[in-house]
Design a protein around this motif. Sequence first.
Motif, mmCIF file in Angstrom:
data_model
loop_
_atom_site.group_PDB
_atom_site.id
_atom_site.type_symbol
_atom_site.label_atom_id
_atom_site.label_comp_id
_atom_site.label_asym_id
_atom_site.label_seq_id
_atom_site.Cartn_x
_atom_site.Cartn_y
_atom_site.Cartn_z
ATOM 1 N N ARG A 150 0.834 -1.201 0.000
ATOM 2 C CA ARG A 150 0.000 0.000 0.000
ATOM 3 C C ARG A 150 0.867 1.249 0.000
ATOM 4 O O ARG A 150 0.523 2.269 -0.582
ATOM 5 C CB ARG A 150 -0.907 -0.022 1.235
ATOM 6 N N TYR A 151 2.010 1.166 0.635
ATOM 7 C CA TYR A 151 2.899 2.313 0.778
ATOM 8 C C TYR A 151 3.655 2.623 -0.513
ATOM 9 O O TYR A 151 3.858 3.774 -0.864
ATOM 10 C CB TYR A 151 3.878 2.013 1.902
ATOM 11 N N VAL A 152 4.081 1.594 -1.231
ATOM 12 C CA VAL A 152 4.872 1.824 -2.457
ATOM 13 C C VAL A 152 4.167 1.341 -3.714
ATOM 14 O O VAL A 152 4.722 1.408 -4.806
ATOM 15 C CB VAL A 152 6.258 1.139 -2.362
ATOM 16 N N GLY A 153 2.933 0.860 -3.582
ATOM 17 C CA GLY A 153 2.295 0.135 -4.673
ATOM 18 C C GLY A 153 2.041 0.915 -5.931
ATOM 19 O O GLY A 153 2.035 0.364 -7.017
ATOM 20 N N ARG A 154 1.806 2.232 -5.837
ATOM 21 C CA ARG A 154 1.420 2.976 -7.036
ATOM 22 C C ARG A 154 2.528 3.044 -8.060
ATOM 23 O O ARG A 154 2.253 3.198 -9.244
ATOM 24 C CB ARG A 154 0.994 4.395 -6.655
ATOM 25 N N ARG A 155 3.771 2.937 -7.625
ATOM 26 C CA ARG A 155 4.865 3.158 -8.563
ATOM 27 C C ARG A 155 5.944 2.091 -8.479
ATOM 28 O O ARG A 155 7.058 2.316 -8.929
ATOM 29 C CB ARG A 155 5.476 4.540 -8.318
ATOM 30 N N THR A 156 5.648 0.976 -7.896
ATOM 31 C CA THR A 156 6.669 -0.030 -7.680
ATOM 32 C C THR A 156 7.119 -0.707 -8.974
ATOM 33 O O THR A 156 6.333 -0.872 -9.888
ATOM 34 C CB THR A 156 6.193 -1.114 -6.701
ATOM 35 N N VAL A 157 8.391 -1.084 -9.034
ATOM 36 C CA VAL A 157 8.874 -1.884 -10.147
ATOM 37 C C VAL A 157 8.908 -3.366 -9.774
ATOM 38 O O VAL A 157 9.309 -4.190 -10.574
ATOM 39 C CB VAL A 157 10.285 -1.458 -10.612
ATOM 40 N N TYR A 158 8.491 -3.683 -8.543
ATOM 41 C CA TYR A 158 8.498 -5.070 -8.103
ATOM 42 C C TYR A 158 7.081 -5.564 -7.862
ATOM 43 O O TYR A 158 6.182 -4.795 -7.557
ATOM 44 C CB TYR A 158 9.360 -5.231 -6.848
ATOM 45 N N THR A 159 6.926 -6.840 -7.985
ATOM 46 C CA THR A 159 5.620 -7.457 -7.858
ATOM 47 C C THR A 159 5.260 -7.664 -6.394
ATOM 48 O O THR A 159 6.104 -7.558 -5.501
ATOM 49 C CB THR A 159 5.607 -8.820 -8.569
ATOM 50 N N LEU A 160 4.009 -8.017 -6.160
ATOM 51 C CA LEU A 160 3.591 -8.335 -4.803
ATOM 52 C C LEU A 160 4.345 -9.542 -4.258
ATOM 53 O O LEU A 160 4.628 -9.621 -3.062
ATOM 54 C CB LEU A 160 2.083 -8.602 -4.784
ATOM 55 N N GLU A 161 4.689 -10.478 -5.128
ATOM 56 C CA GLU A 161 5.469 -11.634 -4.667
ATOM 57 C C GLU A 161 6.843 -11.216 -4.196
ATOM 58 O O GLU A 161 7.363 -11.737 -3.200
ATOM 59 C CB GLU A 161 5.580 -12.670 -5.786
#
Length: 529
Positions: free
Chosen positions: A453-464
């Motif tokens: 939730r904190y970095v999700g909008r712009r992350t280059v990594y997956t939830l896994e």
Amino acid sequence: MEEQLFEATRAGSKRNDAGPSRGGGEMQSTTGATSLKLLLDTNAFIALEPTSTAVERGLEFGAELARLAAEGGHRLYLHEATRRDFARDHDLARRSAHLALAAKYPALSGIPKSALADLLTRLDLPAPPLSESNDAVDLEMLAAVGAAAVDYLVTDDARLRGRARRTGLAENVLPLAEAVQLLRDLSPRPLKPPPAVEHVLSYQLDPHDPIFDSLRDDYPGFDAWFAGVRRAHRPAWIIRHDDGRYAGVMLVKEETDTPYGLPGRLLKVSTLKVTDEAHGRRYGELLLKTLFNHAEHHSHDAIYVTVFERHATLVDLLTAFGFRDHGRSPVGELVLAKGRRPSVQDAALDPLKFHTTFGPPAIDTRAPFFVVPVEPRWHDVLFPDYPGQLSLLTGEHPYGNALRKAYLCNAPTRRVAPGSTLLFYRSRERSAVTVAGVVEDVHVSHLPEEVARYVGRRTVYTLEDITRLCRSARPVLTLLFRQDRLLEPAWSRGELKTAGVLNGHPQSITEVCNEEGRHWLQERLNEQR
């Protein structure tokens, strides 16, 4: 042992609590990674569930959001207030269709009344709106976001997003296109080359490209103006879609006078435009990075732009990077200006505010310094534009080219705070500090859903990837930061050791406590401004 790094560009909500998530029971995707909960506003619901034979706005994004949610195990909700709104529709056929389709989605209800009361206070409203009004529906959905019952609210309603900004919830209220990009970013995906920012002269721009259509709507004399601009051979930059159309375009002009009373050598941004379908890809930040580099190279004292207030996304982006209200243009546009030369009075600003107002590049060298070791493979992703490695043309991922990013690791330090200076140390074959940044916020958590939730909008990594990092014995330390400058030439480990900055090869995030080392860093950064 060097820390494992996971990198992302700056993201979602800025909660600093490290305790349990307030969102209730978390869903798990079929891959075992944490999933997200998204609340659909009416316009987003209609894009997913069209009832008209006409092509609805956002239909393609709606279809992709539904597919990505299904593939990733994400939950899509409708608020009970939205269902009540459908039930009041006087068009009987449309009402029946919407209510039938709404039954496919879990209902969100039972949000504490205190969450709504808190919103009313923040909006300075004396009493809740009438229960059957659109305002009531909007506030009930925002209350659900404020109570962390969902991770994001998806809406293309500019007025609703404006209220989210006023209540501090803007990072968790997304336009449909950005919600799609969020789920794309968090999904397993093959890496692809990032967009190239191409420098061209204005006469080389194609005036028939669709990106200019909305500008013609805003400015009736656009074509005559653009013809003059093209004859003047002004500097311009473009980002292309895969099919060659422009995804983003920026034009600048060197001013020869002092419009709006702005002093010094002045640069005007004549055009800054990103297409709707490219929203969420950080192309706006990519163009701003280019703009700031151009202004620094040509020693401009200030930058300004005029923009109609209705273009809220662009206004928000510019404001986030230090552009401030400087009045109105003759046609009613906002005049947003950014000074680049701090005065003596500006020494009172806190280090983060100082950087945001005058940079990049701008570092308050009184702030603490931290050396952050980064393995080469992650350095390439985090800073693809660093000379001698990947470039904007050949990097593996576009999001490393944004200005707002995040560093994720399991470091034990808790001394890093907003405004601290980060000195990224590329390890192994280079063993040198290559990039400086300024900390924007800090978050510590063991919970994958909180980190996502904190970095999700712009992350280059997956939830896994995020879930894997959270399995460590130590919680995940997330540092949201703003890239300030590339250090050329890099500061080698040998000179850092001689200067008292380091004692040896940094194994973890290391604070520079030696006064001699701090003084050396202050001088070097001030020299490179």
